[in-house]
Design an enzyme around this catalytic site. Sequence first.
Site, PDB file in Angstrom:
ATOM      1  N   THR A   1       0.812  -1.062   0.085  1.00 13.85           N
ATOM      2  CA  THR A   1      -0.063  -0.001  -0.064  1.00 13.85           C
ATOM      3  C   THR A   1       0.851   1.205  -0.185  1.00 13.85           C
ATOM      4  O   THR A   1       0.465   2.160  -0.725  1.00 13.85           O
ATOM      5  CB  THR A   1      -0.802   0.053   1.114  1.00 13.85           C
ATOM      6  OG1 THR A   1      -1.717  -1.359   1.248  1.00 13.85           O
ATOM      7  CG2 THR A   1      -1.906   1.245   1.280  1.00 13.85           C
ATOM      8  N   THR A   2       1.884   1.348   0.883  1.00 15.49           N
ATOM      9  CA  THR A   2       2.605   2.484   0.817  1.00 15.49           C
ATOM     10  C   THR A   2       3.436   2.775  -0.313  1.00 15.49           C
ATOM     11  O   THR A   2       4.135   3.742  -0.619  1.00 15.49           O
ATOM     12  CB  THR A   2       3.401   2.192   2.466  1.00 15.49           C
ATOM     13  OG1 THR A   2       2.617   2.077   3.282  1.00 15.49           O
ATOM     14  CG2 THR A   2       4.504   3.574   2.518  1.00 15.49           C
TER      15      THR A   2
ATOM     16  N   TYR B   1     -12.889  -3.957  -2.776  1.00 12.97           N
ATOM     17  CA  TYR B   1     -14.075  -3.389  -3.729  1.00 12.97           C
ATOM     18  C   TYR B   1     -15.180  -4.420  -4.117  1.00 12.97           C
ATOM     19  O   TYR B   1     -16.149  -4.354  -3.555  1.00 12.97           O
ATOM     20  CB  TYR B   1     -13.390  -2.970  -5.166  1.00 12.97           C
ATOM     21  CG  TYR B   1     -14.549  -2.032  -5.752  1.00 12.97           C
ATOM     22  CD1 TYR B   1     -15.013  -0.959  -5.372  1.00 12.97           C
ATOM     23  CD2 TYR B   1     -15.103  -3.008  -7.001  1.00 12.97           C
ATOM     24  CE1 TYR B   1     -16.038  -0.337  -6.099  1.00 12.97           C
ATOM     25  CE2 TYR B   1     -16.278  -2.157  -7.597  1.00 12.97           C
ATOM     26  CZ  TYR B   1     -16.576  -1.130  -7.141  1.00 12.97           C
ATOM     27  OH  TYR B   1     -17.639  -0.490  -7.835  1.00 12.97           O
TER      28      TYR B   1
ATOM     29  N   TYR C   1      -3.011 -10.217   4.440  1.00 14.70           N
ATOM     30  CA  TYR C   1      -2.943  -8.816   4.905  1.00 14.70           C
ATOM     31  C   TYR C   1      -4.373  -8.169   4.987  1.00 14.70           C
ATOM     32  O   TYR C   1      -5.012  -8.403   4.100  1.00 14.70           O
ATOM     33  CB  TYR C   1      -2.320  -8.009   3.687  1.00 14.70           C
ATOM     34  CG  TYR C   1      -2.257  -6.393   3.989  1.00 14.70           C
ATOM     35  CD1 TYR C   1      -2.433  -5.678   5.257  1.00 14.70           C
ATOM     36  CD2 TYR C   1      -1.834  -5.567   2.745  1.00 14.70           C
ATOM     37  CE1 TYR C   1      -2.438  -4.544   5.265  1.00 14.70           C
ATOM     38  CE2 TYR C   1      -1.596  -4.347   3.057  1.00 14.70           C
ATOM     39  CZ  TYR C   1      -2.036  -3.621   4.401  1.00 14.70           C
ATOM     40  OH  TYR C   1      -1.868  -2.379   4.267  1.00 14.70           O
TER      41      TYR C   1
ATOM     42  N   ARG D   1      -9.403   0.294   4.045  1.00 16.83           N
ATOM     43  CA  ARG D   1      -9.091   0.300   2.747  1.00 16.83           C
ATOM     44  C   ARG D   1      -9.911  -0.512   1.904  1.00 16.83           C
ATOM     45  O   ARG D   1      -9.998  -0.295   0.688  1.00 16.83           O
ATOM     46  CB  ARG D   1      -7.567   0.383   2.648  1.00 16.83           C
ATOM     47  CG  ARG D   1      -6.661   1.134   2.700  1.00 16.83           C
ATOM     48  CD  ARG D   1      -5.300   1.272   2.120  1.00 16.83           C
ATOM     49  NE  ARG D   1      -4.406   2.420   2.564  1.00 16.83           N
ATOM     50  CZ  ARG D   1      -3.990   3.466   1.925  1.00 16.83           C
ATOM     51  NH1 ARG D   1      -4.811   3.600   0.553  1.00 16.83           N
ATOM     52  NH2 ARG D   1      -3.711   4.589   2.341  1.00 16.83           N
TER      53      ARG D   1
ATOM     54  N   LYS E   1      -0.651  -9.738   8.541  1.00 18.47           N
ATOM     55  CA  LYS E   1      -0.380  -8.266   8.870  1.00 18.47           C
ATOM     56  C   LYS E   1      -1.902  -7.871   9.216  1.00 18.47           C
ATOM     57  O   LYS E   1      -2.595  -7.884   8.151  1.00 18.47           O
ATOM     58  CB  LYS E   1       0.252  -7.318   7.518  1.00 18.47           C
ATOM     59  CG  LYS E   1       0.205  -5.975   8.018  1.00 18.47           C
ATOM     60  CD  LYS E   1       0.567  -5.195   6.817  1.00 18.47           C
ATOM     61  CE  LYS E   1       0.557  -3.694   7.022  1.00 18.47           C
ATOM     62  NZ  LYS E   1       1.036  -3.015   5.928  1.00 18.47           N
TER      63      LYS E   1
ATOM     64  N   ILE F   1       4.455  -4.451  10.105  1.00 14.26           N
ATOM     65  CA  ILE F   1       4.946  -3.777   8.724  1.00 14.26           C
ATOM     66  C   ILE F   1       4.578  -2.482   8.867  1.00 14.26           C
ATOM     67  O   ILE F   1       3.345  -1.973   9.045  1.00 14.26           O
ATOM     68  CB  ILE F   1       4.353  -4.508   7.643  1.00 14.26           C
ATOM     69  CG1 ILE F   1       4.779  -6.219   7.625  1.00 14.26           C
ATOM     70  CG2 ILE F   1       4.628  -3.892   6.335  1.00 14.26           C
ATOM     71  CD1 ILE F   1       4.406  -6.964   6.604  1.00 14.26           C
TER      72      ILE F   1
END
Length: 296
Positions: free
Chosen positions: A49-50, A112, A138, A143, A166, A208
């Site tokens: 993501t980052t 989504y 994850y 999100r 995570k 993380i």
Amino acid sequence: MTIKHSYKGSNVALITPMFDDGAVDYESLNNLIDFHIDAGTSSIVSVGTTGESATVGVKEHLKIIKHTIEYAARRIPIIAGTGANSTSEAIELTQEAKNLGADACLLVTPYYNKPTQEGLFQHFKLIAESVDINQILYNVPGRTAVNMSVETTARLSKISNIIGIKDATGDLAVIKGLVKSCPEDFLLLTGDDATAVDFLLLGGHGGISVTANVTPKELQKVYMTAIAGNADLAKKANKELTSLHQNLFVESNPIPVKWALHKMGMCSKGIRLPLIELSSEFRPLIENDLKELNLI
């Protein structure tokens, strides 16, 4: 220590540095990789993501992973972000990451399309069966609009190459449930910097982290102190980072952390639409944190 705990401590969710026009800045990426090796970061997560996985194309995604693996040259483990909301695409990305030499893959819950718990189980099960590489789940419902239950995670933890999760819910009831329900050697990583110390004190193995981009050495010390069960010392050390933990999320990640690294002279301001650089109203918050930590 088993292979499942080789990511104990602070693992960085690394940014993908970009020039002002949005092109990837590979020289700055090299410098960031060296920065984390020197700081003792446990591993690098490439294009999570980052790392703006949502704004890079598939070919570029794999090019960044390839470059990171090759430049790191086994000096630090590389976890490739290979999640997708299409199971077939996630399998393809994971297979390619394995071919490139990644040490493990990080797979976000499909976003989504909002699968059921059984859909999540079948999705991750098929990826694990299809690609023989260590895989870390994850869960980040803020999100993805889907929350993987502790029960589903516990079912998946029985699959040999699904080595951990995570958890970025920030809900400490989740870590308690995971500790109770998953095998002892199943890696429990937090993805929420604000609650990380409590997560680790409750039985987590590491995290993380976004904050690790800015203060890798300091955060590794905090994490290892908490993992050792030294609660007072860990909380005291973490107190200095509390404001940074919060302010790196004043706008959507990685907007604030990219601005912070830019101010530190680590990279340009570049970020890709639909993300834009940090709003002027929030810049003094980040700059003040960096000054307090003697980083600028």
